[in-house]
Design a protein around this motif. Structure first.
Motif, PDB file in Angstrom:
ATOM      1  N   ALA A 168      19.101  23.325  75.126  1.00  0.00           N
ATOM      2  CA  ALA A 168      18.954  22.913  73.727  1.00  0.00           C
ATOM      3  C   ALA A 168      20.008  23.579  72.853  1.00  0.00           C
ATOM      4  O   ALA A 168      20.603  22.938  71.976  1.00  0.00           O
ATOM      5  CB  ALA A 168      17.555  23.261  73.226  1.00  0.00           C
ATOM      6  N   PHE A 196      23.112  22.217  70.202  1.00  0.00           N
ATOM      7  CA  PHE A 196      22.795  22.475  68.799  1.00  0.00           C
ATOM      8  C   PHE A 196      24.089  22.565  67.983  1.00  0.00           C
ATOM      9  O   PHE A 196      25.003  23.315  68.344  1.00  0.00           O
ATOM     10  CB  PHE A 196      22.004  23.778  68.683  1.00  0.00           C
ATOM     11  CG  PHE A 196      21.480  24.075  67.308  1.00  0.00           C
ATOM     12  CD1 PHE A 196      20.651  23.190  66.657  1.00  0.00           C
ATOM     13  CD2 PHE A 196      21.820  25.270  66.668  1.00  0.00           C
ATOM     14  CE1 PHE A 196      20.158  23.463  65.392  1.00  0.00           C
ATOM     15  CE2 PHE A 196      21.330  25.554  65.408  1.00  0.00           C
ATOM     16  CZ  PHE A 196      20.495  24.644  64.759  1.00  0.00           C
ATOM     17  N   THR A 217      14.946  22.266  70.785  1.00  0.00           N
ATOM     18  CA  THR A 217      15.845  21.612  69.836  1.00  0.00           C
ATOM     19  C   THR A 217      15.173  21.493  68.476  1.00  0.00           C
ATOM     20  O   THR A 217      15.779  21.780  67.433  1.00  0.00           O
ATOM     21  CB  THR A 217      16.242  20.217  70.343  1.00  0.00           C
ATOM     22  OG1 THR A 217      16.976  20.349  71.565  1.00  0.00           O
ATOM     23  CG2 THR A 217      17.105  19.487  69.327  1.00  0.00           C
TER      24      THR A 217
END
Length: 237
Positions: free
Chosen positions: A24, A28, A201
């Protein structure tokens, strides 16, 4: 933004959760502005320092047979492999991780914490040789880029970084954490367990979007004496 991760080397879900979180984080948009700090958490502080087979320990803890424990270990192994992680599910052992946590704090002071943590997980879950064999921790510390003499000195002094480990554990307890992995975003948002990457996330996004930016307000004269790259000002009076 800071993300603190409480984990234990004996914890397979910490191994898996780390991989999911990093997946995640890699996607990002603000990943370069995220600092990840790994914190200590011992699943069993009373565990012996001598390595012992994991399956009998699992069976005794949950009151199940060895075959059921082996089946559970195989399911965890399958989950890890689905995340692209190597997992040696046969004959794995475990032991007290306090020295590993002390070494991770030592490594943090030299910018090698993440490297050492990866090596510890690899040794414990992906290799046949025991991560808890005599001398193995020192070998991994050196492999992570730490000075062998200094690392050996830390291991020989059982008080070295012990307070740092206990402080991490006390903080986790104060936050209500009873298990790991435990992820804390800017000390405002907590995520428990090896959640799917999509959950991480969402947590990263929520924590980032809810940051409070405090405007800088100037007080006093802007011409007051100060020191800068070119040196310090000479008093005017």
């Amino acid at each position: 933004m800071r993300v603190e991760v409480w984990s234990d080397i004996n914890c397979p879900w910490c191994y898996i959760g780390k991989a999911r979180f990093e997946k995640a984080l890699e996607a990002f948009p603000h990943r370069e502005d995220v600092e990840v700090v790994h914190r200590s958490f011992e699943l069993d502080p009373r565990a012996p320092h001598q390595a012992r087979a994991v399956l009998p320990v699992i069976a005794a803890k949950y009151g199940i047979g060895l075959e059921q424990a082996a089946a559970a270990e195989r399911r965890v192994a399958d989950t890890a492999r689905a995340e692209g992680l190597a997992y040696h599910g046969e004959g794995r052992d475990g032991a007290n991780t306090f020295d590993m946590h002390r070494m991770l704090h030592f490594a943090a002071g030299h910018g090698r914490q993440a490297a050492l943590l990866d090596l510890l997980y690899r040794a414990n879950f992906a290799e046949e040789a025991s991560a808890f064999a005599p001398g193995r921790l020192l070998e991994l510390a050196v492999e992570a880029g730490l000075d062998g003499t200094e690392a050996a000195r830390v291991l020989a002094d059982r008080s070295a970084y012990a307070d740092a480990v206990r402080e991490d554990e006390a903080t986790a307890s104060a936050m209500g954490a009873t298990g790991v992995p435990f992820f804390v975003f800017d000390r405002r948002l907590g995520v428990s367990g090896a959640q799917p990457a999509e959950t991480f996330t969402a947590a990263l996004t929520q924590a980032w979007d809810s940051r409070t930016v405090i405007p800088l307000v100037g007080i006093g004269e802007t011409t007051a004496e100060a020191c800068g790259p070119d040196g310090c000002e000479v008093p005017r009076h």
